[in-house]
Enzyme design. Structure first.
Site, mmCIF file in Angstrom:
data_model
loop_
_atom_site.group_PDB
_atom_site.id
_atom_site.type_symbol
_atom_site.label_atom_id
_atom_site.label_comp_id
_atom_site.label_asym_id
_atom_site.label_seq_id
_atom_site.Cartn_x
_atom_site.Cartn_y
_atom_site.Cartn_z
ATOM 1 N N CYS A 165 43.686 39.291 50.870
ATOM 2 C CA CYS A 165 42.455 39.652 50.170
ATOM 3 C C CYS A 165 41.703 38.459 49.601
ATOM 4 O O CYS A 165 40.645 38.623 48.992
ATOM 5 C CB CYS A 165 42.770 40.664 49.080
ATOM 6 N N HIS A 305 38.816 40.097 40.530
ATOM 7 C CA HIS A 305 39.482 40.752 41.662
ATOM 8 C C HIS A 305 39.625 42.235 41.358
ATOM 9 O O HIS A 305 39.342 43.070 42.218
ATOM 10 C CB HIS A 305 40.840 40.087 41.902
ATOM 11 N N GLU A 316 45.370 39.695 35.679
ATOM 12 C CA GLU A 316 44.155 38.908 35.860
ATOM 13 C C GLU A 316 43.460 38.667 34.521
ATOM 14 O O GLU A 316 42.985 37.556 34.255
ATOM 15 C CB GLU A 316 43.193 39.598 36.831
ATOM 16 N N LYS A 337 34.666 46.391 42.825
ATOM 17 C CA LYS A 337 35.552 47.259 43.617
ATOM 18 C C LYS A 337 35.556 48.680 43.075
ATOM 19 O O LYS A 337 35.974 49.613 43.781
ATOM 20 C CB LYS A 337 36.972 46.696 43.625
ATOM 21 N N HIS A 342 38.282 48.418 47.881
ATOM 22 C CA HIS A 342 38.819 47.091 48.170
ATOM 23 C C HIS A 342 38.654 46.792 49.660
ATOM 24 O O HIS A 342 39.324 47.406 50.497
ATOM 25 C CB HIS A 342 40.285 47.040 47.757
ATOM 26 N N PHE A 403 47.991 39.442 48.918
ATOM 27 C CA PHE A 403 49.428 39.543 49.163
ATOM 28 C C PHE A 403 49.934 38.210 49.723
ATOM 29 O O PHE A 403 49.286 37.578 50.555
ATOM 30 C CB PHE A 403 49.726 40.648 50.173
#
Length: 417
Positions: A165, A305, A316, A337, A342, A403
């Site tokens: 991502c 994010h 975050e 998002k 996402h 990831f």
């Protein structure tokens, strides 16, 4: 050596809340949710039955039926958003040195639909290896920038960045670095993803990563809300034309913003979970600030994010608090998002576009779907909940985490000659 300056001269977007940049921006500032029940396959036996799908996209009309059949949706999306960006930038490649114009593209997964279809067809057969000759070239993650370069005749550097991502943030940073080092005049950069299919939804469900709020899809993406239960899958593409300043001025280009920094880091912690203390996220934000020669006091807005996961959101914010200190109370924070879902490998690109338009228009897009405060978050932080806010925005930072512990953060500022 003295770095070249890098500016944004064109934008293109295909998103779950709009198929052009203007539609996307209008959706953002009006708090439109792109989530709805999935239409592209039968979800009866799936835990999650909704996603943020692209709507009213006519690949046959855009590409022609014959050519569309040769391309996975993630490539179709890439070509569509890039055509808008090329037109927006007023590019006539016949008048430019195409040896110094490249394409660096982000994709977290690539042609998942193509892979799924071919393997399923093989499994239904008698074991004979009857595969479509376009199987491999449709599927591979690097093929999107390949097709973009072929369409426009661009012979500069050409490759795909794959960092889950964070992929399209990495594509922007690589493009930025090539230009400021004098290795190229221009890049078509961004990312695309198309994983809303049985394999994509089923795979993320198996990880317990997706929201299962099937009774109310439109409000399922709830970054920073107490009742968030996972991210909502999205699809689409975002294209940004990055150009060396003097090259842009010489051709009379309009300039949206200047890109001034990018940072990269690794969590070095876990295959899918972010570091519990937000170390990688804090490190990447500091790296981007250092690259841009800024301090946290210079930032007005952080497009986070913010995926709407129980674990990721607090880490975050902890990282932002560690980096910004008391400046966290001065800035706006929002997660777009909450509206787009996402977009995985395309997330960085579409969120960079949102950040650039926040600069241009002086409006912070909201974090929608906030219903219940989470005591894990300081109530004095301005998450821009539910309603867009007007603000004089001079510098923005946009984060992407993937990831594998991949982190990438980009910074843009208002252009000043």
């Amino acid at each position: 050596m003295e770095f070249k300056r890098v500016v944004v001269t064109g934008l293109g977007a295909l998103t779950p809340i709009g198929n052009t940049v203007s539609e996307y921006w209008n959706g953002l500032i009006n708090g439109v949710s792109g989530a709805a029940l999935i239409k592209s396959f039968d979800t009866e036996k799936f835990k999650t039955k909704f996603a943020c799908e692209v709507k009213n996209f006519d690949a046959d009309g855009f590409l022609g039926r014959k050519d569309a059949r040769k391309l996975d949706p993630f490539v179709q999306y890439a070509l569509f958003s890039t055509e808008e960006a090329v037109q927006d930038a007023g590019l006539d490649f016949s008048k430019l040195d195409t040896n110094r114009i490249g394409v660096i593209w982000g994709a977290g997964i690539g042609g998942l639909k193509t892979f799924l279809d071919e393997v399923m067809n093989f499994a239904k057969g008698d074991g004979s290896p009857r595969f479509n000759p376009f199987f491999i070239p449709k599927m591979i993650a690097d093929i999107a920038p390949g097709h973009i370069s072929i369409k426009y005749g661009l012979r500069g550097p050409n490759f795909t960045t794959v960092s889950a991502c964070a992929s399209s943030n990495n594509s922007l940073i690589d493009s930025f670095n090539y230009i400021r080092l004098g290795k190229a005049n221009m890049f078509i950069s961004g990312g695309s993803e198309a994983i809303i299919n049985e394999a994509g939804i089923g795979g993320f469900n198996a990880m317990h990563a997706l929201s299962t709020r099937n009774d109310d899809p439109a409000t399922a993406s709830r970054p920073f809300d107490l009742d968030r239960d996972g991210f909502v899958a999205g699809e689409g593409a975002g294209t940004i034309i990055l150009e060396e300043l003097e090259h842009a001025k010489a051709r009379g280009a309009k300039i949206y913003a200047e890109m001034i920094g990018g940072g990269m880091s690794a969590d070095a912690y876990h295959m899918t979970a972010p570091h519990p203390d937000g170390l990688g996220a804090a490190s990447v934000m500091r790296a981007a600030l250092e690259d841009a020669n800024l301090t946290p006091a210079d930032i007005d807005y952080v497009n986070v994010h913010g995926t709407s996961t129980p674990i990721g959101d607090p880490q975050e914010i902890k990282a932002i608090h560690d980096v910004f200190g008391d400046d966290i109370y001065r800035i706006n924070i929002s997660s777009t998002k909450s509206m787009t879902g996402h977009l995985l490998g395309a997330a960085g690109a579409v969120e960079a576009i949102a950040s650039i338009l926040a600069l241009k228009n002086g409006i912070i897009p909201p974090t929608i779907n906030h219903f219940t405060d989470d005591p894990a978050f300081d109530p004095k932080i301005n998450f821009t909940f539910n309603t867009a806010q007007k603000r004089d925005v001079k510098i923005v930072q946009s984060n992407g985490f993937g990831f594998g512990g991949h982190n990438a953060s980009v910074i843009f500022k208002k252009y000043e000659d």
